[in-house]
Design an enzyme around this catalytic site. Structure first.
Site, short mmCIF file in Angstrom:
data_model
loop_
_atom_site.label_atom_id
_atom_site.label_comp_id
_atom_site.label_asym_id
_atom_site.label_seq_id
_atom_site.Cartn_x
_atom_site.Cartn_y
_atom_site.Cartn_z
N GLU A 277 3.74 -21.44 1.40
CA GLU A 277 2.63 -21.09 2.29
C GLU A 277 1.88 -19.85 1.79
O GLU A 277 0.66 -19.76 1.94
CB GLU A 277 3.13 -20.88 3.72
CG GLU A 277 4.16 -19.79 3.88
CD GLU A 277 4.68 -19.67 5.32
OE1 GLU A 277 4.09 -20.25 6.22
OE2 GLU A 277 5.71 -18.99 5.51
N ASN B 185 0.86 -1.19 0.00
CA ASN B 185 0.00 0.00 0.00
C ASN B 185 0.90 1.23 0.00
O ASN B 185 1.59 1.51 0.97
CB ASN B 185 -0.86 -0.05 1.26
CG ASN B 185 -1.67 1.22 1.45
OD1 ASN B 185 -1.50 2.19 0.72
ND2 ASN B 185 -2.55 1.20 2.42
#
Ligand code: NOJ
Ligand code: CA
Length: 719
Positions: A524, A209
């Protein structure tokens, strides 16, 4: 283990009054120039075939005294001069040497490794204080390593590093494959950009972001892979990170100068040194051919030879595990939600009501053991077997796991018996939740518990904020913790695969029981939103320059909502890409990470994972362009069987492979697993084609990798 050792020692000069020295690599391609500036600041520069790789760059440290501000023995009263280990130096002595040795790794990408370099050791003395520092340069045919040495001396015994000032001044605005210089995680997607673009992309790379301000200085982690405009591949990393803070690199993006930025400790210090002592090696691997970066063994060669006398118990292994089902959220590590009965330290699990989603049950583990036995896997990892997962994240209690107490539905003795009867080894799991002191306190008991119950390998993990509080995952104290665990494990003849630990720096040469590390963004994350589709083309150039990675490939079902309806992640890789990684992503420890039922759906593709080796006599890097594609062929240990893997990035890639490495004149059968023409990591990841053809050393193969795809080939002699 040493095949031949040739060491020449040539005393080049007693260098009083000298202010410069030069060193060439054995093949003459590299030139290293060392010199002192007028104020006695040491600098170095590096060229490759006449091209500038490192422009004149400063060396040294800013230091301070002990907690009382004292430097033991230093008589200099001027504070400024006291704190400098970066100027006012004279050359007291220089020595050169040549070294050529071939050694055999316990496991690896090939059976023999040549360690061949020329060395320059520059002993520096500070005029006023008499303090000494030695800088040792080793120039190989594929690059440079150098380190600082602090000899035993009255004038400088204990000191604190305020910062390491080593610079790497780049010759241009290179393209870089980078992740931000974090102190606590390496599990980022890589960004590919010019050095001048890093600032603009930095916040986004950290937070995803752009509106957030990053808390770290503008810096990147190593291993950092770059490419110059004229096509030179340059890789910066470190080797033998022992008793030192891990190095990030800050970037001066006006002049393209990187500078070492060591991970601070809880007090903000960068390291506590007691002479005699040495720094890790700083490495620069260089070539105009990307394949040479992968073939470089500089990182291993700069580490000490194996320190474990009997290595017979260290064995590469393929394994499956009770793992992906928890990572995807299909099941849980924990046993109960019943917090009225379960409180860590005073737990009464026997009385607690189970939530019914616990994966590490005796029954479920037996299913995995059966699957491993049926398909020839040596190991079964089981996570969530021990008490503590209910509040493992709660750091308000400085006590988490004890590593010896199983949940009531996990029968240690019975599973030991059952696994043994099937010829399978269980792999232990120790999630420390980054409570390093808690782990150290329990370590002997935990390792002894493993030995008593038939475990000889452990996957450890360091999720979350560090305890002791304020420490970072890569500061000196914590680096020492990881090393302590590996060395103690060797005493117990235990192999270690540490996740979230500091990125490897070739220490597996010295302690080959360190058979795995995660230390980067692994599979993962495919269940936490996804990895970039070119990740597999990048890891060997970045994270893996330091050593093997437990990436845990082999995911055949990309739609994670099929495992857990609440998880909408998509695995950004085709099945053929996942197969290829068993070859392209070197590791002596390879997991087949998906669920047994997903392998049962694709038995023909699964055959490659069953067949592929985990230890090698020979490796050929056939083609490579980081971020785009790479193709690697390896010969399985002690055989004539070859395995080839190729992965692509966002674009499709067709490889033309000459099989001239096959045994001369012998007919072999090649089984080719490749993406179907219409395969795609997003839209059509399960479309693969398998074919069998006869080949010889004269044959050529074409193999296709779709976007985010790959191919895998197994080749066996026809007898
Ligand atoms: C993070 C590790 O990378 C993962 O493999 C493990 O399952 C979890 N931590 C839990 O320990
Ligand atoms: Ca992890």
């Amino acid at each position: 283990m040493t095949k031949k050792t040739i060491i020449f020692l040539i005393i080049m000069s007693l260098a009083i009054g000298l202010s410069a020295a030069t060193l060439k690599s054995p093949n003459g391609n590299f030139t290293l120039d060392f010199s002192l500036q007028n104020d006695g600041t040491p600098t170095y520069s590096l060229t490759y075939k006449g091209k500038t790789v490192i422009k004149p760059s400063k060396l040294g440290f800013e230091i301070k005294g002990d907690q009382n501000g004292d430097f033991s023995g230093a008589w200099v009263t001027d504070k400024e001069a006291q704190s400098s280990l970066h100027s006012n130096f004279q050359i007291a002595d220089t020595k050169t040497a040549a070294f050529d040795e071939t050694w055999k790794p316990v496991w690896g990408e090939e059976k023999e490794i040549r360690n061949h370099y020329n060395e320059l050791a520059v002993l520096l003395k500070q005029q006023q204080s008499n303090r000494q520092m030695l800088i040792r340069f080793r120039l190989f045919n594929d690059g440079l390593g150098f380190r600082y040495e602090f000899p035993e001396q009255k004038e400088l015994t204990y000191f604190i590093i305020e910062e390491e000032l080593t610079q790497f001044a780049m010759a241009g605005d290179h393209k870089a494959i980078w992740i931000p210089g974090d102190y606590d995680t390496q599990e980022y997607d890589y960004t590919i950009s010019k050095l001048s673009e890093i600032r603009g992309l930095f916040a986004k790379a950290i937070t995803g972001n752009t509106s957030q301000t990053p808390i770290y200085p503008l810096s990147v982690q190593t291993s950092l892979q770059m490419k110059s405009a004229e096509g030179l591949y340059i890789n910066l990393h470190e080797a033998a990170l022992i008793n030192f803070s891990c190095m990030n690199l800050t970037l001066d993006d006006r002049d393209f100068i990187f500078q070492a930025h060591l991970t601070p400790d809880a007090q903000g210090n960068k390291g506590h040194i007691q002479a005699p002592s040495v720094s890790p090696w700083r490495t620069v691997i260089v070539s105009e051919d990307a394949r040479d970066i992968l073939a470089s063994r500089i990182t291993l060669n700069l580490n000490e030879p194996c320190k474990i006398a009997d290595v017979s118990w260290i064995k590469p292994v393929k394994y499956i595990g009770v793992w992906w089902e928890m990572i995807t959220g299909k099941s849980e590590w924990s046993y109960t939600n019943d917090f009225s009965t379960v409180q860590i330290g005073i737990s009464d699990y026997a009385a607690a009501k189970p939530h019914g989603r616990h994966a590490a049950t005796t029954e479920n583990v037996k299913k995995y053991i059966d699957f491993a036995a049926k398909h020839g896997f040596g190991g079964v990892l089981v996570e969530g077997w021990n008490i503590g997962w209910e509040d493992w994240f709660d750091k308000s209690k400085d006590f988490v796991f004890d590593f010896v107490t199983p949940y009531p539905d996990f029968d240690v003795k019975e599973l030991h018996r059952y696994a043994k009867s099937k010829g399978v080894k269980l792999i232990m799991h120790h999630e420390t939740s980054a409570s390093t002191r808690n782990y150290e306190r329990h370590l002997d008991a935990a390792y002894q518990f493993m030995k008593d119950n038939g475990y000889d390998a452990v996957k450890s993990g360091y999720v979350g904020d560090m305890l002791p509080r304020g420490e970072h995952h890569y500061s000196q104290w914590i680096v020492n913790h990881y090393q302590y665990c590996v060395e103690k494990a060797a005493d117990y003849q235990i192999m270690v695969n540490a996740h979230e630990a500091v990125r490897p720096t070739g220490i597996c040469r010295t302690y080959p029981n360190l058979i795995g590390n995660e230390s980067a963004r692994g599979t993962e994350y495919q269940a936490f939103g996804g990895n970039t589709a070119n990740h597999a083309t990048v890891l060997p150039f970045t994270r893996q320059i330091g050593g093997p990675m437990d990436y845990t490939p082999g995911i055949f079902e990309q739609d994670i909502s099929k495992l857990n309806p609440n998880n909408h992640s998509h695995v950004n890789a085709t099945i053929a890409n996942q197969l290829a990684m068993y070859v392209t992503l070197y590791s002596p420890l390879q997991m087949a990470a998906d669920l047994p039922e997903n392998y049962d759906r694709f038995p023909d593709a699964f055959q490659f994972i069953k067949d592929v080796a985990v230890d090698w006599d020979e490796t050929r890097y056939l083609e490579a362009e980081p971020g785009e594609y790479l193709t690697i062929a390896r010969r399985a240990k002690g055989t004539n069987d070859w395995y080839i893997g190729g992965v692509s990035g966002y674009n499709a890639h067709t490889a033309d492979i000459k099989l001239d490495f096959l045994p001369k004149g012998k007919t072999c059968e090649a089984t080719i697993y490749q993406d179907a023409p219409n395969a795609h990591y997003k839209t059509n990841p399960q479309a693969y084609v398998i074919s069998k053809i006869k080949v010889t050393d004269k044959s050529k193969l074409k193999a296709f990798a779709a976007p985010g795809g790959g191919f895998a080939v197994s080749i066996k002699e026809v007898k």
